[in-house]
Design an enzyme around this catalytic site. Structure first.
Site, PDB file in Angstrom:
ATOM      1  N   ASP A 124       0.845  -1.220   0.038  1.00 37.88           N
ATOM      2  CA  ASP A 124      -0.154  -0.029  -0.024  1.00 37.88           C
ATOM      3  C   ASP A 124       0.887   1.188   0.187  1.00 37.88           C
ATOM      4  O   ASP A 124       0.577   2.370  -0.564  1.00 37.88           O
ATOM      5  CB  ASP A 124      -1.021   0.033   1.291  1.00 37.88           C
ATOM      6  CG  ASP A 124      -2.348  -0.684   1.019  1.00 37.88           C
ATOM      7  OD1 ASP A 124      -2.403  -1.439   0.040  1.00 37.88           O
ATOM      8  OD2 ASP A 124      -3.101  -0.580   1.754  1.00 37.88           O
ATOM      9  N   ASN A 171      -4.475  -2.388  -4.604  1.00 39.99           N
ATOM     10  CA  ASN A 171      -5.857  -2.427  -4.035  1.00 39.99           C
ATOM     11  C   ASN A 171      -5.681  -1.477  -2.835  1.00 39.99           C
ATOM     12  O   ASN A 171      -6.467  -1.824  -1.874  1.00 39.99           O
ATOM     13  CB  ASN A 171      -6.408  -3.960  -3.626  1.00 39.99           C
ATOM     14  CG  ASN A 171      -7.860  -3.964  -3.248  1.00 39.99           C
ATOM     15  OD1 ASN A 171      -8.496  -3.053  -3.226  1.00 39.99           O
ATOM     16  ND2 ASN A 171      -8.123  -5.148  -2.702  1.00 39.99           N
ATOM     17  N   ASP A 216     -11.406  -1.762  10.829  1.00 43.67           N
ATOM     18  CA  ASP A 216     -10.393  -2.731  10.541  1.00 43.67           C
ATOM     19  C   ASP A 216      -9.795  -3.977  11.535  1.00 43.67           C
ATOM     20  O   ASP A 216      -9.064  -4.719  11.170  1.00 43.67           O
ATOM     21  CB  ASP A 216      -9.076  -1.869  10.248  1.00 43.67           C
ATOM     22  CG  ASP A 216      -9.189  -1.201   8.702  1.00 43.67           C
ATOM     23  OD1 ASP A 216     -10.016  -1.347   8.324  1.00 43.67           O
ATOM     24  OD2 ASP A 216      -8.162  -0.475   8.450  1.00 43.67           O
ATOM     25  N   GLU A 241     -11.116  -4.770   1.023  1.00 45.34           N
ATOM     26  CA  GLU A 241     -10.314  -5.666   0.102  1.00 45.34           C
ATOM     27  C   GLU A 241     -11.271  -6.958  -0.411  1.00 45.34           C
ATOM     28  O   GLU A 241     -10.837  -7.467  -1.376  1.00 45.34           O
ATOM     29  CB  GLU A 241      -9.202  -6.378   1.119  1.00 45.34           C
ATOM     30  CG  GLU A 241      -7.895  -5.332   1.233  1.00 45.34           C
ATOM     31  CD  GLU A 241      -8.218  -4.092   1.927  1.00 45.34           C
ATOM     32  OE1 GLU A 241      -9.420  -3.955   2.597  1.00 45.34           O
ATOM     33  OE2 GLU A 241      -7.342  -3.602   2.715  1.00 45.34           O
ATOM     34  N   HIS A 296      -5.427  -9.063   3.549  1.00 45.91           N
ATOM     35  CA  HIS A 296      -4.557  -9.403   4.528  1.00 45.91           C
ATOM     36  C   HIS A 296      -5.080  -9.564   5.753  1.00 45.91           C
ATOM     37  O   HIS A 296      -4.567 -10.312   6.771  1.00 45.91           O
ATOM     38  CB  HIS A 296      -3.516  -8.091   4.434  1.00 45.91           C
ATOM     39  CG  HIS A 296      -4.272  -6.915   4.432  1.00 45.91           C
ATOM     40  ND1 HIS A 296      -3.881  -5.693   5.226  1.00 45.91           N
ATOM     41  CD2 HIS A 296      -5.642  -6.247   3.903  1.00 45.91           C
ATOM     42  CE1 HIS A 296      -4.905  -4.535   5.316  1.00 45.91           C
ATOM     43  NE2 HIS A 296      -5.994  -4.931   4.335  1.00 45.91           N
ATOM     44  N   ARG A 297      -6.226  -8.744   6.097  1.00 41.57           N
ATOM     45  CA  ARG A 297      -6.983  -8.820   7.584  1.00 41.57           C
ATOM     46  C   ARG A 297      -7.430 -10.432   7.659  1.00 41.57           C
ATOM     47  O   ARG A 297      -7.436 -10.734   8.772  1.00 41.57           O
ATOM     48  CB  ARG A 297      -7.661  -7.713   7.695  1.00 41.57           C
ATOM     49  CG  ARG A 297      -6.965  -6.498   7.772  1.00 41.57           C
ATOM     50  CD  ARG A 297      -7.646  -5.271   8.595  1.00 41.57           C
ATOM     51  NE  ARG A 297      -6.916  -4.153   7.775  1.00 41.57           N
ATOM     52  CZ  ARG A 297      -5.883  -3.587   8.597  1.00 41.57           C
ATOM     53  NH1 ARG A 297      -5.101  -4.345   9.530  1.00 41.57           N
ATOM     54  NH2 ARG A 297      -5.177  -2.330   8.089  1.00 41.57           N
ATOM     55  N   LYS A 336       0.136  -6.399   1.795  1.00 41.64           N
ATOM     56  CA  LYS A 336      -0.523  -5.162   1.507  1.00 41.64           C
ATOM     57  C   LYS A 336      -0.068  -4.147   2.723  1.00 41.64           C
ATOM     58  O   LYS A 336      -0.020  -2.928   2.362  1.00 41.64           O
ATOM     59  CB  LYS A 336      -2.137  -5.435   1.392  1.00 41.64           C
ATOM     60  CG  LYS A 336      -2.838  -4.131   1.072  1.00 41.64           C
ATOM     61  CD  LYS A 336      -4.336  -4.524   0.898  1.00 41.64           C
ATOM     62  CE  LYS A 336      -5.046  -3.370   0.319  1.00 41.64           C
ATOM     63  NZ  LYS A 336      -5.527  -2.220   1.247  1.00 41.64           N
TER      64      LYS A 336
END
Ligand SMILES: O=C(O)C1=C[C@@H](OP(=O)(O)O)[C@@H](O)[C@H](O)C1
Ligand SMILES: C=C(OP(=O)(O)O)C(=O)O
Length: 428
Positions: free
Chosen positions: A51, A95, A314, A342, A385-386, A411
């Site tokens: 990112d 993204n 998040d 995402e 990623h999360r 990311k």
């Protein structure tokens, strides 16, 4: 990175210390603001991840010199004093929501033609509200016809300023983008916020970074903000705090394993709202020790909770993982906007929890999780990623949890699994 990552359960509660990398949100704001500033700025504690890399590459393409030293987590930016050098550029934002939203506004202050695009998922992530708002300021900007999503085309002749309105019902990043670029306009800019804003604490990050660079904003009414033409002043060196969303995984690891984990470099006064994930863990029963330059979470028997996560969404997936180890159900509510991230995160949480045999109720904007026996599973991560970082936590307690496509953490946290293993190693 292999195709899947097999998480090793820990044999004892986790006890250790970790320092996550720099904040993504602060890094990408500081880069934009330093790019607009007069003269040279050195940023330290910078996050090096996809990112931030796409942000740096794009600023370079816009003719702004950004020298990145990933080994030392530092960046030197030669600010353009509000005058973007490149008169045409094609920007690839993969993204990264912050990057495409912030740079769409930045390009609007240029003189030339710019195209901003990203991967397949980015082409499904809305940006129409920001485009509408910039059009009200006289910018010739459009996104892909009929989609409201990237690619975005900007034909810019400088920002004049004026009056505009913005909806924040989908993302706060649109308002952050406008606020950061408005000082570079020729005249004053007045922004009216329409309706409820999601993810509000991110606006404090925006205002905080702008203030560090000497720019202030008048909040003339609760929902009307006025920005005068101003030049960002370089603050000399600017140090970026560790990422609070990334810290949530380690706090959660303490909660899940009943151990004690210290995150260094953050305190309760952090600029990032996601620091308040510790309050959620506190409500679930954890003990929190707040120090000047660290926070320690001590895991305790957990109880399920009902919590509005709109401000700190998040960390919704982190909480979904913790909820499995609590007594009683947990409801994560008011997070409809995480369907635009995402991946559709509410759907992803439900699908992957069900894959582990867990009962879940999903509504348009919430998910309720009923803890039960957890089955071994290969967790799909949907290039999010999360999903990878959160669901890996389940494997600290339950054998047989594998994470598909672990490389997707690049990311925001390329070394997540190394840091998690190091933390686990501190215990044995
Ligand atoms: O401004 C920011 O830095 C961010 C705002 C939030 O997005 P939304 O405002 O779209 O919820 C958050 O999810 C994202 O990771 C970073
Ligand atoms: C939503 C996220 O990122 P972005 O919107 O910046 O792509 C995230 O990092 O969880």
């Amino acid at each position: 990175m292999p195709d899947t990552y097999q998480v090793q359960p820990v044999s004892a509660p986790l006890n250790g210390t970790v320092r996550p990398p720099g904040s993504k949100s602060i890094t990408n704001r500081a880069l934009v603001v330093a790019a607009l500033a007069e003269g040279q700025t050195e940023l330290t504690g910078v996050l090096d991840s996809r990112d931030t890399q796409v942000m740096i590459e794009s600023l370079n393409r816009l003719g702004i010199q950004v020298d990145h030293d990933p080994e030392n987590c530092s960046v030197v930016v030669q600010g353009c004093g509000g005058r973007i050098p490149a008169t045409e550029a094609s920007l690839w934002l993969e993204n990264s929501g912050t990057s495409i939203r912030f740079l769409t506004a930045l390009c609007s202050a240029g003189q030339g033609e710019y195209v901003l695009d990203g991967n397949d998922r980015m082409r499904q992530r809305p940006i129409q509200d920001l485009v509408d708002s910039l059009q009200q300021l006289g910018v010739d900007v459009a996104c892909e016809e009929g989609t409201g999503c990237p690619p975005v085309r900007v034909k810019a002749r400088g920002l004049k300023g004026g009056e505009t309105s913005i909806s924040g019902s989908v993302s706060s990043q649109y308002l952050s983008a406008l606020l950061m670029v408005a000082p570079a306009a020729m005249g004053p800019t007045s922004i009216t916020i329409l309706g409820e804003m999601v993810s509000k604490p991110y606006l404090d990050i925006t205002l905080g970074v702008m203030a560090q660079f000497g720019v202030t904003i008048d909040r003339v009414q609760n929902d009307v903000w006025r920005i005068q033409p101003q030049t960002y002043q370089r603050p000399g060196a600017y140090d970026i705090e560790p990422d609070a969303s990334a810290a949530s995984y380690f706090f959660a690891a303490a909660a899940i394993t009943g151990g004690s984990v210290t995150v260094e470099g953050l305190n309760q006064d952090a600029l990032q709202g996601d620091i308040n994930f510790i309050r959620v863990l506190e409500d679930m029963g954890c003990t929190i020790k707040r120090d000047r330059n660290s926070i320690t979470v001590q895991g305790q028997p957990l109880k399920g909770i009902d919590v509005d996560m709109n401000d700190i969404s998040d960390t919704a997936q982190t909480l979904a993982a913790v909820a499995l180890f609590a007594e009683g159900p947990t409801c994560i509510r008011n997070v409809g906007h995480i369907r635009h991230k995402e991946t559709d995160r509410l759907a992803a949480i439900s699908t992957e929890l069900r894959r582990m045999g867990i009962q879940v109720e999903e509504t348009e904007d919430s998910v309720t999780i009923y803890p039960g026996e957890i089955q071994p599973a290969v967790i799909e991560t949907y290039d999010d990623h999360r999903m990878a970082m959160s669901f890996a936590l389940v494997g600290l307690k339950i054998p047989g949890i594998q994470i598909a496509d672990p490389g997707c953490t690049a990311k925001t946290y390329p070394r997540f699994f190394d840091d998690l293993e190091r933390l686990c190693g501190q215990t044995s």
